[in-house]
Design an enzyme around this catalytic site. Structure first.
Site, PDB file in Angstrom:
ATOM      1  N   LYS A 104       0.818  -1.220   0.000  1.00  0.00           N
ATOM      2  CA  LYS A 104       0.000   0.000   0.000  1.00  0.00           C
ATOM      3  C   LYS A 104       0.852   1.271   0.000  1.00  0.00           C
ATOM      4  O   LYS A 104       0.460   2.294  -0.535  1.00  0.00           O
ATOM      5  CB  LYS A 104      -0.927   0.034   1.216  1.00  0.00           C
ATOM      6  CG  LYS A 104      -2.125  -0.903   1.099  1.00  0.00           C
ATOM      7  CD  LYS A 104      -3.101  -0.660   2.236  1.00  0.00           C
ATOM      8  CE  LYS A 104      -4.414  -1.392   2.016  1.00  0.00           C
ATOM      9  NZ  LYS A 104      -4.290  -2.857   2.210  1.00  0.00           N
ATOM     10  N   GLU A 126     -10.354   7.232   3.933  1.00  0.00           N
ATOM     11  CA  GLU A 126     -11.243   6.403   4.738  1.00  0.00           C
ATOM     12  C   GLU A 126     -10.576   5.046   4.884  1.00  0.00           C
ATOM     13  O   GLU A 126      -9.760   4.657   4.051  1.00  0.00           O
ATOM     14  CB  GLU A 126     -12.622   6.297   4.086  1.00  0.00           C
ATOM     15  CG  GLU A 126     -12.831   5.131   3.159  1.00  0.00           C
ATOM     16  CD  GLU A 126     -11.971   5.148   1.914  1.00  0.00           C
ATOM     17  OE1 GLU A 126     -11.368   4.091   1.639  1.00  0.00           O
ATOM     18  OE2 GLU A 126     -11.885   6.177   1.211  1.00  0.00           O
ATOM     19  N   SER A 393       1.653  -9.748  -0.977  1.00  0.00           N
ATOM     20  CA  SER A 393       1.354  -8.311  -0.843  1.00  0.00           C
ATOM     21  C   SER A 393       1.726  -7.737   0.517  1.00  0.00           C
ATOM     22  O   SER A 393       1.988  -6.549   0.638  1.00  0.00           O
ATOM     23  CB  SER A 393      -0.129  -8.051  -1.123  1.00  0.00           C
ATOM     24  OG  SER A 393      -0.951  -8.894  -0.340  1.00  0.00           O
TER      25      SER A 393
HETATM   26  C1  LIG Z   1      -5.050  -3.815   1.515  1.00  0.00           C
HETATM   27  C2  LIG Z   1      -4.349  -5.085   1.249  1.00  0.00           C
HETATM   28  C3  LIG Z   1      -4.717  -5.922   0.169  1.00  0.00           C
HETATM   29  C4  LIG Z   1      -5.900  -5.653  -0.719  1.00  0.00           C
HETATM   30  O1  LIG Z   1      -5.803  -4.534  -1.513  1.00  0.00           O
HETATM   31  P1  LIG Z   1      -5.517  -4.563  -3.072  1.00  0.00           P
HETATM   32  O2  LIG Z   1      -5.798  -3.178  -3.505  1.00  0.00           O
HETATM   33  O3  LIG Z   1      -6.433  -5.574  -3.712  1.00  0.00           O
HETATM   34  O4  LIG Z   1      -4.100  -4.955  -3.259  1.00  0.00           O
HETATM   35  C5  LIG Z   1      -3.970  -7.065  -0.049  1.00  0.00           C
HETATM   36  N1  LIG Z   1      -2.923  -7.391   0.736  1.00  0.00           N
HETATM   37  C6  LIG Z   1      -2.541  -6.631   1.780  1.00  0.00           C
HETATM   38  C7  LIG Z   1      -1.390  -7.063   2.611  1.00  0.00           C
HETATM   39  C8  LIG Z   1      -3.236  -5.458   2.068  1.00  0.00           C
HETATM   40  O5  LIG Z   1      -2.864  -4.707   3.111  1.00  0.00           O
END
Ligand SMILES: *Cc1c(COP(=O)(O)O)cnc(C)c1O
Length: 424
Positions: A104, A126, A393
């Site tokens: 993010k 938000e 992610s």
């Molecule tokens: C917020 C988040 C997501 C989901 O958001 P995307 O916009 O679909 O990437 C996925 N993995 C993690 C670790 C997150 O914090």
């Protein structure tokens, strides 16, 4: 070729599946916002396009990526997991090692730089689970911007640790007391604030969704992930991956990982949605398993809606995937069959979390564990010379409370009770 020749890798207008001038991806996307916000969206779009043409902006972005985010993040070969599964090689692109523990930060840094460029010194956002709020508060601290985060009162009570972190970072967290006191109400509160303070304020949107130009802009800020995957895998294996797998909430980490490979037809791209308690249970967040076309929150896409056409309640063990809409480019990639979408259940996700921890010493965020779960299903069905890249992610430390509860660690629950009774 980019129009300036500065960032040769990214000209949004010539990318595969690029948005048209109105921000449409085929029938999806667009700019369905209140009239009063149109000038702000146009100003943002103009600022973003001028930044893409400005070598200084690219230099600034590159420096923050390297020195603050910690890019490039590693591409890690899972030797043990690959051996155990006996099929395709599995690599992790470890965004969990980025500052704040997830991808993010990539689009938050980018938008903070744009806010400064526009001379806007106030940021609003938000947040549902609080992760987007923490990433936003982080970049506001770093760039000296005032930060107000709207959060449903119920979400605030449930996500106390993230509220604490946002406050430590100097953000004001405003509880939203109307409606269901959840994420969609926080979105409305943030929009209301933006309408009132549009001259001084940037609304920092946290995924590849929302009104044009947010989906395209965040795609650009996240595309660094796929670019790094390509060059790191080229160093390691001298070739392209066969599969890239990513979890899909709003769709930013997946777009970031996929973008670089959209034109490479040999690379199969797989998005994994939240299967929750199973698609048949109805308790999930799989927009491609029951979603309908709708215009909500400023863009047209697939949405999980109830029988009255209102945004439905969704469920996932992972807060980041627990969202009823999906970014408009995903809707197009689904309909064009360029990306295959599947889902993983909460149960599969917990098993994948534990397996990755024990075989590789890596804690996956519960969101990312959806992608790991699919890799675990897929790898044994493939020959050993195939390569899967999983976009991890985020890291799993933030999920300690949910994990301890679901893995029925009663001693941990006892610890929390004792700890609280001693300190209060
Ligand atoms: C917020 C988040 C997501 C989901 O958001 P995307 O916009 O679909 O990437 C996925 N993995 C993690 C670790 C997150 O914090």
């Amino acid at each position: 070729m980019s129009r300036s020749g500065v960032d040769k890798r990214f000209d949004p207008t010539t990318r595969p599946y690029a948005a048209d001038e109105g921000g449409h991806y085929g029938p999806f996307g667009g700019r369905y916002s209140p009239e009063v916000l149109m000038p702000a969206l146009e100003e943002l779009e103009a600022c973003y396009r001028s930044a893409l043409d400005d070598p200084q902006f690219h230099a600034d972005l590159e420096k923050v990526r390297r020195t603050f985010i910690g890019r490039p993040t590693p591409l890690y070969f899972c030797e043990n997991l690959t051996r155990d599964l006996g099929g395709a090689k599995i690599y992790l692109k470890n965004e969990g090692l980025a500052h704040t523990g997830a991808h993010k930060i990539n689009h938050c840094v980018g938008q903070a730089l744009l806010a400064k460029r526009m001379g806007k010194r106030r940021i609003i956002a938000e947040t549902g689970a609080g992760q987007h709020g923490v990433a936003t508060a982080t970049v506001c601290a770093r760039f000296g911007l005032e930060c107000v985060i709207y959060m449903g009162a119920i979400d605030m009570a449930r996500q106390r640790p993230n509220v604490f972190w946002m406050q430590q970072l100097g953000a004001e967290v405003r509880p939203v007391e109307f409606g269901g006191k959840r994420l969609k109400d926080a979105v409305n509160a943030a929009l209301k604030d933006w309408i009132t303070n549009v001259g001084t304020t940037h609304y920092l949107i946290g995924s590849c969704l929302g009104s044009h130009p947010f989906p395209e802009m965040n795609r650009f800020f996240q595309s660094v992930v796929g670019q790094e995957i390509r060059s790191q895998l080229d160093d390691a294996e001298g070739r392209l991956p066969d599969y890239v797998i990513a979890c899909v909430g709003g769709g930013s980490n997946s777009i970031g990982a996929f973008d670089e490979f959209l034109a490479e037809r040999s690379v199969k791209l797989i998005g994994v949605e939240a299967g929750g308690k199973g698609i048949a249970s109805g308790s999930h967040a799989s927009r491609f398993a029951g979603g309908r076309l709708g215009v909500v929150e400023g863009y047209k896409s697939y949405w999980l809606l109830d029988q009255h056409g209102q945004v439905a309640d969704t469920h996932s063990i992972s807060a980041g995937l627990d969202y009823a809409g999906i970014g408009p480019l995903h809707a197009l990639l689904h309909d064009e069959k360029r990306v295959e979408y599947t889902s993983a259940t909460d149960e599969e996700v917990l098993a994948a979390f534990q397996r990755l921890a024990r075989t590789e010493g890596v804690f996956s965020a519960l969101e990312s564990a959806h992608a790991v779960a699919h890799a675990i299903r897929l790898a044994p069905t493939l020959p050993r010379d195939k390569i899967i890249v999983v976009n991890l992610s985020g890291r799993g430390e933030k999920d300690i409370f949910i994990l301890a509860k679901h893995l029925a660690d009663t001693t941990f629950v006892e610890f929390l009770k004792d700890y609280l009774s001693e300190t209060t």
